[in-house]
Design an enzyme around this catalytic site. Structure first.
Site, mmCIF file in Angstrom:
data_model
loop_
_atom_site.group_PDB
_atom_site.id
_atom_site.type_symbol
_atom_site.label_atom_id
_atom_site.label_comp_id
_atom_site.label_asym_id
_atom_site.label_seq_id
_atom_site.Cartn_x
_atom_site.Cartn_y
_atom_site.Cartn_z
ATOM 1 N N LYS A 106 0.834 -1.219 0.000
ATOM 2 C CA LYS A 106 0.000 0.000 0.000
ATOM 3 C C LYS A 106 0.859 1.256 0.000
ATOM 4 O O LYS A 106 0.664 2.151 -0.813
ATOM 5 C CB LYS A 106 -0.940 0.033 1.232
ATOM 6 C CG LYS A 106 -1.913 -1.122 1.316
ATOM 7 C CD LYS A 106 -2.891 -0.958 2.482
ATOM 8 C CE LYS A 106 -2.235 -0.933 3.856
ATOM 9 N NZ LYS A 106 -1.617 -2.188 4.271
ATOM 10 N N ARG A 153 -9.948 1.161 8.203
ATOM 11 C CA ARG A 153 -9.559 -0.214 8.500
ATOM 12 C C ARG A 153 -10.699 -0.991 9.140
ATOM 13 O O ARG A 153 -10.550 -2.176 9.412
ATOM 14 C CB ARG A 153 -8.374 -0.199 9.472
ATOM 15 C CG ARG A 153 -7.031 -0.463 8.835
ATOM 16 C CD ARG A 153 -5.984 -0.396 9.930
ATOM 17 N NE ARG A 153 -4.797 -1.131 9.610
ATOM 18 C CZ ARG A 153 -3.708 -0.605 9.078
ATOM 19 N NH1 ARG A 153 -3.674 0.660 8.759
ATOM 20 N NH2 ARG A 153 -2.652 -1.348 8.863
ATOM 21 N N ARG A 190 11.355 -6.677 5.900
ATOM 22 C CA ARG A 190 11.125 -5.257 5.592
ATOM 23 C C ARG A 190 12.041 -4.331 6.406
ATOM 24 O O ARG A 190 12.294 -4.577 7.578
ATOM 25 C CB ARG A 190 9.666 -4.921 5.889
ATOM 26 C CG ARG A 190 9.303 -3.479 5.662
ATOM 27 C CD ARG A 190 7.883 -3.316 5.240
ATOM 28 N NE ARG A 190 6.951 -3.346 6.356
ATOM 29 C CZ ARG A 190 5.647 -3.079 6.216
ATOM 30 N NH1 ARG A 190 5.159 -2.795 5.026
ATOM 31 N NH2 ARG A 190 4.856 -3.132 7.243
ATOM 32 N N ARG A 240 10.655 -2.099 11.873
ATOM 33 C CA ARG A 240 9.547 -1.653 12.721
ATOM 34 C C ARG A 240 9.278 -2.676 13.812
ATOM 35 O O ARG A 240 9.419 -3.867 13.598
ATOM 36 C CB ARG A 240 8.288 -1.491 11.842
ATOM 37 C CG ARG A 240 8.049 -0.077 11.378
ATOM 38 C CD ARG A 240 6.986 -0.016 10.314
ATOM 39 N NE ARG A 240 5.735 -0.666 10.659
ATOM 40 C CZ ARG A 240 4.657 -0.687 9.855
ATOM 41 N NH1 ARG A 240 4.709 -0.109 8.673
ATOM 42 N NH2 ARG A 240 3.559 -1.294 10.220
ATOM 43 N N ARG A 269 -1.194 -9.095 12.926
ATOM 44 C CA ARG A 269 -1.702 -8.042 12.021
ATOM 45 C C ARG A 269 -2.496 -8.637 10.861
ATOM 46 O O ARG A 269 -3.479 -8.068 10.422
ATOM 47 C CB ARG A 269 -0.528 -7.196 11.506
ATOM 48 C CG ARG A 269 -0.025 -6.231 12.583
ATOM 49 C CD ARG A 269 1.388 -5.801 12.313
ATOM 50 N NE ARG A 269 1.537 -5.037 11.111
ATOM 51 C CZ ARG A 269 2.658 -4.973 10.400
ATOM 52 N NH1 ARG A 269 3.720 -5.673 10.786
ATOM 53 N NH2 ARG A 269 2.727 -4.226 9.326
HETATM 54 P P1 ADP Z 1 0.616 -1.962 7.781
HETATM 55 O O1 ADP Z 1 1.989 -2.219 7.300
HETATM 56 O O2 ADP Z 1 0.101 -3.071 8.671
HETATM 57 O O3 ADP Z 1 -0.366 -1.593 6.730
HETATM 58 P P2 ADP Z 1 0.436 0.712 9.046
HETATM 59 O O4 ADP Z 1 1.710 1.438 9.038
HETATM 60 O O5 ADP Z 1 -0.634 1.146 8.097
HETATM 61 O O6 ADP Z 1 0.784 -0.817 8.851
HETATM 62 O O7 ADP Z 1 -0.212 0.735 10.524
HETATM 63 C C1 ADP Z 1 0.533 0.315 11.637
HETATM 64 C C2 ADP Z 1 -0.395 0.134 12.839
HETATM 65 O O8 ADP Z 1 -1.007 1.393 13.162
HETATM 66 C C3 ADP Z 1 -1.557 -0.824 12.644
HETATM 67 O O9 ADP Z 1 -1.198 -2.182 12.858
HETATM 68 C C4 ADP Z 1 -2.544 -0.301 13.709
HETATM 69 O O10 ADP Z 1 -2.201 -0.726 15.007
HETATM 70 C C5 ADP Z 1 -2.340 1.203 13.641
HETATM 71 N N1 ADP Z 1 -3.287 1.829 12.685
HETATM 72 C C6 ADP Z 1 -2.976 2.437 11.506
HETATM 73 N N2 ADP Z 1 -4.091 2.866 10.877
HETATM 74 C C7 ADP Z 1 -5.133 2.535 11.665
HETATM 75 C C8 ADP Z 1 -6.551 2.674 11.559
HETATM 76 N N3 ADP Z 1 -7.128 3.243 10.486
HETATM 77 N N4 ADP Z 1 -7.319 2.209 12.578
HETATM 78 C C9 ADP Z 1 -6.782 1.633 13.645
HETATM 79 N N5 ADP Z 1 -5.457 1.438 13.815
HETATM 80 C C10 ADP Z 1 -4.628 1.878 12.833
#
Ligand code: ADP
Length: 211
Positions: free
Chosen positions: A13, A88, A122, A155, A166
């Site tokens: 993404k 999400r 990653r 991370r 996740r």
């Molecule tokens: P990923 O690589 O899993 O897509 P992100 O960087 O988008 O990771 O998000 C990291 C973390 O931040 C998620 O696992 C969650 O805990 C939190 N997070 C991000 N966006 C949201 C959201 N829209 N609603 C709830 N939690 C979120």
């Protein structure tokens, strides 16, 4: 043009969003990056989010909705934006719909085993959020961000254990959004296992008419 990106963790993404932002001159909004910034600044929100993020869960809807609501009011969002990592949950999607019209939801579809491999290999830039993969998408200089020359890190939630959690969170809470946007008639699904450039091309071909 206002877009949302849906996909499992490490589906690509962020990487695709950055290409689209450049191509269409849109604002880039990554809720994950915004939350990580709060965590690193040690704000109240960051402290609340820290352990939830590390364990692979989702921060409460009302917190993240409030953040997005403020963010999309900013000037740089006036000519369009890409939301990476929001919505999400269905509650988030419904709230977003109340806030603004979304033109397209792009779903990057990829299998769990590949996502776990990508998660554990990653590397991420703590400054600009760009992500690399030690095996399939290495930075030009090992351990250094191509964009801003910052040292890359792994991370905290890019471990096998948190990665599995996740993925489960994605299937339980976020995957239903695929149906949600399909019903609205604005879903575009793309295979996330192909070459990065081919995925970008497929998305641009779909969006062309909207631009
Ligand atoms: P990923 O690589 O899993 O897509 P992100 O960087 O988008 O990771 O998000 C990291 C973390 O931040 C998620 O696992 C969650 O805990 C939190 N997070 C991000 N966006 C949201 C959201 N829209 N609603 C709830 N939690 C979120």
């Amino acid at each position: 043009m206002r877009l949302v990106l849906i996909g499992a963790p490490a589906a690509g993404k962020g990487t695709q969003a950055r290409k689209l932002v450049e191509y269409y001159k849109l604002a880039y909004i990554s809720t994950g990056d915004m939350l990580r910034e709060e965590v690193s600044k040690g704000t109240e929100l960051g402290n609340q989010a820290k352990s939830i993020m590390a364990s692979g869960g989702l921060v409460p809807d009302e917190l993240i909705i409030a953040i997005v609501q403020e963010r999309i009011k900013q000037d740089d969002c006036k000519s369009g934006f890409i939301l990476d990592g929001f919505p999400r949950t269905e509650v988030q999607a419904e709230k977003l719909e109340e806030m603004v019209h979304i033109d397209k939801a792009i779903y990057i579809n990829a299998p769990d085993e590949l996502m776990l491999q990508r998660i554990t290999a990653r590397e991420t830039c703590p400054k600009c959020g760009a992500s690399y993969n030690k095996i399939s998408l290495p930075s030009k200089v090992a351990g250094i961000c191509d964009v801003c020359q910052e040292g890359l890190i792994q991370r905290k939630d890019d471990t096998l254990e948190a990665g599995k959690a996740r993925l489960k969170t994605f299937h339980d809470q976020s995957e239903p959004l695929v149906e949600y946007y399909k019903k609205k008639g604005i879903l575009f699904e793309v295979d996330g296992t192909g070459q990065l450039e081919d995925i970008t091309k497929a998305i641009i071909q779909e969006l062309g008419a909207l631009a």
